[in-house]
Design a protein around this motif. Structure first.
Motif, PDB file in Angstrom:
ATOM      1  N   LEU A  88       0.855  -1.177   0.000  1.00 57.19           N
ATOM      2  CA  LEU A  88       0.000   0.000   0.000  1.00 57.19           C
ATOM      3  C   LEU A  88       0.890   1.225   0.000  1.00 57.19           C
ATOM      4  O   LEU A  88       2.001   1.212   0.562  1.00 57.19           O
ATOM      5  CB  LEU A  88      -0.927   0.010   1.221  1.00 57.19           C
ATOM      6  N   GLU A  89       0.407   2.296  -0.588  1.00 56.80           N
ATOM      7  CA  GLU A  89       1.206   3.521  -0.646  1.00 56.80           C
ATOM      8  C   GLU A  89       0.397   4.713  -0.148  1.00 56.80           C
ATOM      9  O   GLU A  89      -0.839   4.736  -0.271  1.00 56.80           O
ATOM     10  CB  GLU A  89       1.701   3.781  -2.074  1.00 56.80           C
ATOM     11  N   VAL A  90       1.100   5.666   0.411  1.00 59.45           N
ATOM     12  CA  VAL A  90       0.482   6.891   0.898  1.00 59.45           C
ATOM     13  C   VAL A  90       0.511   7.920  -0.225  1.00 59.45           C
ATOM     14  O   VAL A  90       1.578   8.197  -0.780  1.00 59.45           O
ATOM     15  CB  VAL A  90       1.211   7.425   2.141  1.00 59.45           C
ATOM     16  N   VAL A  91      -0.630   8.471  -0.562  1.00 59.40           N
ATOM     17  CA  VAL A  91      -0.707   9.427  -1.671  1.00 59.40           C
ATOM     18  C   VAL A  91      -1.400  10.705  -1.216  1.00 59.40           C
ATOM     19  O   VAL A  91      -2.227  10.701  -0.296  1.00 59.40           O
ATOM     20  CB  VAL A  91      -1.470   8.824  -2.869  1.00 59.40           C
ATOM     21  N   ASP A  92      -1.049  11.771  -1.897  1.00 58.19           N
ATOM     22  CA  ASP A  92      -1.675  13.070  -1.653  1.00 58.19           C
ATOM     23  C   ASP A  92      -2.515  13.420  -2.885  1.00 58.19           C
ATOM     24  O   ASP A  92      -1.960  13.666  -3.969  1.00 58.19           O
ATOM     25  CB  ASP A  92      -0.606  14.132  -1.417  1.00 58.19           C
ATOM     26  N   PRO A  93      -3.843  13.438  -2.768  1.00 62.96           N
ATOM     27  CA  PRO A  93      -4.687  13.720  -3.938  1.00 62.96           C
ATOM     28  C   PRO A  93      -4.385  15.058  -4.597  1.00 62.96           C
ATOM     29  O   PRO A  93      -4.585  15.212  -5.803  1.00 62.96           O
ATOM     30  CB  PRO A  93      -6.112  13.694  -3.361  1.00 62.96           C
ATOM     31  N   LYS A  94      -3.895  16.005  -3.838  1.00 66.79           N
ATOM     32  CA  LYS A  94      -3.607  17.332  -4.403  1.00 66.79           C
ATOM     33  C   LYS A  94      -2.434  17.280  -5.384  1.00 66.79           C
ATOM     34  O   LYS A  94      -2.284  18.159  -6.231  1.00 66.79           O
ATOM     35  CB  LYS A  94      -3.304  18.336  -3.285  1.00 66.79           C
ATOM     36  N   MET A  95      -1.616  16.248  -5.273  1.00 67.71           N
ATOM     37  CA  MET A  95      -0.447  16.134  -6.141  1.00 67.71           C
ATOM     38  C   MET A  95      -0.717  15.280  -7.376  1.00 67.71           C
ATOM     39  O   MET A  95       0.168  15.083  -8.203  1.00 67.71           O
ATOM     40  CB  MET A  95       0.729  15.529  -5.349  1.00 67.71           C
ATOM     41  N   GLU A  96      -1.905  14.734  -7.479  1.00 71.86           N
ATOM     42  CA  GLU A  96      -2.243  13.858  -8.588  1.00 71.86           C
ATOM     43  C   GLU A  96      -2.986  14.616  -9.678  1.00 71.86           C
ATOM     44  O   GLU A  96      -3.689  15.600  -9.417  1.00 71.86           O
ATOM     45  CB  GLU A  96      -3.124  12.690  -8.116  1.00 71.86           C
ATOM     46  N   ILE A  97      -2.796  14.167 -10.920  1.00 74.91           N
ATOM     47  CA  ILE A  97      -3.543  14.715 -12.057  1.00 74.91           C
ATOM     48  C   ILE A  97      -4.820  13.904 -12.187  1.00 74.91           C
ATOM     49  O   ILE A  97      -4.786  12.709 -12.479  1.00 74.91           O
ATOM     50  CB  ILE A  97      -2.728  14.634 -13.362  1.00 74.91           C
ATOM     51  N   ARG A  98      -5.930  14.544 -11.924  1.00 75.69           N
ATOM     52  CA  ARG A  98      -7.207  13.850 -11.954  1.00 75.69           C
ATOM     53  C   ARG A  98      -7.783  13.823 -13.361  1.00 75.69           C
ATOM     54  O   ARG A  98      -7.706  14.804 -14.093  1.00 75.69           O
ATOM     55  CB  ARG A  98      -8.217  14.548 -11.034  1.00 75.69           C
ATOM     56  N   PRO A  99      -8.352  12.729 -13.778  1.00 74.76           N
ATOM     57  CA  PRO A  99      -8.991  12.684 -15.101  1.00 74.76           C
ATOM     58  C   PRO A  99     -10.245  13.536 -15.123  1.00 74.76           C
ATOM     59  O   PRO A  99     -10.859  13.798 -14.089  1.00 74.76           O
ATOM     60  CB  PRO A  99      -9.344  11.199 -15.267  1.00 74.76           C
ATOM     61  N   THR A 100     -10.620  13.989 -16.289  1.00 77.47           N
ATOM     62  CA  THR A 100     -11.815  14.815 -16.425  1.00 77.47           C
ATOM     63  C   THR A 100     -13.056  13.963 -16.179  1.00 77.47           C
ATOM     64  O   THR A 100     -13.052  12.745 -16.359  1.00 77.47           O
ATOM     65  CB  THR A 100     -11.896  15.414 -17.838  1.00 77.47           C
ATOM     66  N   ALA A 101     -14.124  14.642 -15.796  1.00 79.25           N
ATOM     67  CA  ALA A 101     -15.351  13.929 -15.462  1.00 79.25           C
ATOM     68  C   ALA A 101     -15.944  13.235 -16.678  1.00 79.25           C
ATOM     69  O   ALA A 101     -16.673  12.255 -16.556  1.00 79.25           O
ATOM     70  CB  ALA A 101     -16.368  14.892 -14.853  1.00 79.25           C
ATOM     71  N   ASN A 102     -15.647  13.766 -17.858  1.00 81.06           N
ATOM     72  CA  ASN A 102     -16.211  13.211 -19.076  1.00 81.06           C
ATOM     73  C   ASN A 102     -15.353  12.111 -19.695  1.00 81.06           C
ATOM     74  O   ASN A 102     -15.637  11.677 -20.803  1.00 81.06           O
ATOM     75  CB  ASN A 102     -16.420  14.332 -20.116  1.00 81.06           C
ATOM     76  N   GLU A 103     -14.292  11.714 -18.980  1.00 84.78           N
ATOM     77  CA  GLU A 103     -13.424  10.672 -19.516  1.00 84.78           C
ATOM     78  C   GLU A 103     -14.218   9.380 -19.698  1.00 84.78           C
ATOM     79  O   GLU A 103     -14.931   8.926 -18.806  1.00 84.78           O
ATOM     80  CB  GLU A 103     -12.257  10.433 -18.571  1.00 84.78           C
ATOM     81  N   SER A 104     -14.112   8.788 -20.859  1.00 82.85           N
ATOM     82  CA  SER A 104     -14.836   7.560 -21.143  1.00 82.85           C
ATOM     83  C   SER A 104     -13.975   6.660 -22.009  1.00 82.85           C
ATOM     84  O   SER A 104     -13.305   7.121 -22.930  1.00 82.85           O
ATOM     85  CB  SER A 104     -16.157   7.866 -21.848  1.00 82.85           C
TER      86      SER A 104
END
Length: 299
Positions: A88-104
């Motif tokens: 398991l790894e500890v992650v910071d969501p603020k440092m991640e590139i989030r996919p767009t809501a419309n990603e399909s």
């Protein structure tokens, strides 16, 4: 706020909220790890704002970045926690590139079971299906494992990986561990079955059989000797037709020629007799003239 995530599975994660997060094999744990080498209550993470402390509650190995933790140790972002065979790894969501809501991805599962009312479940680039509410698709089925199967898309193609489920994953009726999934296939987890919906481009992967173009058959080549015999036959036939035309002329002109040919023998003797008579008269005249000049006649 930080998260604890199963490594290489970004969609199965737990928020690290105060005061603590428990880890173990027990169903009451915040993070459940179903392995024989994991205790019911194996460890816990104490949370105070974004300060994390890992506490070892068992006598079995517990590692942070491959370093053993005897009693407790500080946890930081990007640290990797290993319990048994699970990381398991500890992650910071603020440092991640989030996919767009419309990603399909264009892939989806359509439920065949009436209990799910033919619901359609879109599939993301990585989708975990199981009984746990932490899964991307959570299904309340008694014999479904907490984390049953993972579906993932690579280069537009869909694949599955069974996550060690007790009752297995079935593709078109055959139990599989890892497999390529195609449009129109049937997936079954426990008693729940789904039809696979895929993007139109999935059809390009199928083999298309085209009919062979029709080719007109060429006549078989005849031997040169046959051509020569044919040519000789044609020449003979032409010569015979020409000779026949000469022998048997057609029409009125031909009949006139035939009539002339019949009359010719009767005319020819008369013309010859007249010619000889005229010559005889001339000869007699010449003889009398000569005799008169010579005085042979006594005139």
């Amino acid at each position: 706020m930080l998260k604890l995530r199963f490594k290489n599975n970004k969609h199965n994660e737990v928020w690290l909220v105060e005061p603590k997060v428990t880890i173990g094999r027990a169903n009451t744990s915040d993070v459940v790890i179903e392995e024989s080498g994991v205790n019911e209550q194996h460890a816990e993470i104490l949370v105070k704002h974004e300060h994390l402390t890992l506490v070892n509650l068992s006598d079995k190995p517990l590692l942070i970045n491959n370093r053993p933790v005897e009693k407790s140790s500080e946890l930081k972002v990007n640290d990797v926690l290993r319990i048994g065979q699970i990381e398991l790894e500890v992650v910071d969501p603020k440092m991640e590139i989030r996919p767009t809501a419309n990603e399909s991805t264009g892939w989806a599962l359509k439920a065949n079971h009436t209990a799910l009312a033919n619901r359609v479940y879109p599939i993301k680039s990585e989708t975990v299906i199981g009984r746990s509410r932490e899964c991307d698709i959570s299904l309340a089925a008694a014999h479904l494992s907490r984390r049953h199967v993972k579906l993932f898309v690579q280069d537009g193609l869909l694949y599955l990986r069974d996550l060690g489920s007790a009752n297995g994953t079935y593709l078109n009726g055959e139990r599989v561990t890892e497999a390529r999934v195609r449009r129109g296939d049937e997936l079954r987890f426990d008693t729940l079955s789904f039809g696979v919906i895929g993007p139109p481009s999935e059809d390009l992967d199928k083999t298309t059989v085209r009919p062979m173009p029709s080719v007109a058959k060429k006549p078989a080549a005849r031997p040169a000797s046959s051509d020569k015999r044919l040519e000789q036959t044609q020449v003979i036939a032409t010569a015979r037709r020409g000779k026949a035309a000469e022998i048997a002329p057609q029409g009125a002109a031909a009949r006139q020629v035939q009539d002339d040919a019949v009359e010719a023998p009767a005319v020819q003797p008369r013309v010859s007799a007249l010619r000889w008579g005229a010559l005889a008269v001339v000869g007699v005249g010449l003889a009398l003239g000569v005799a008169w000049q010579q005085g042979w006649l006594g005139i």
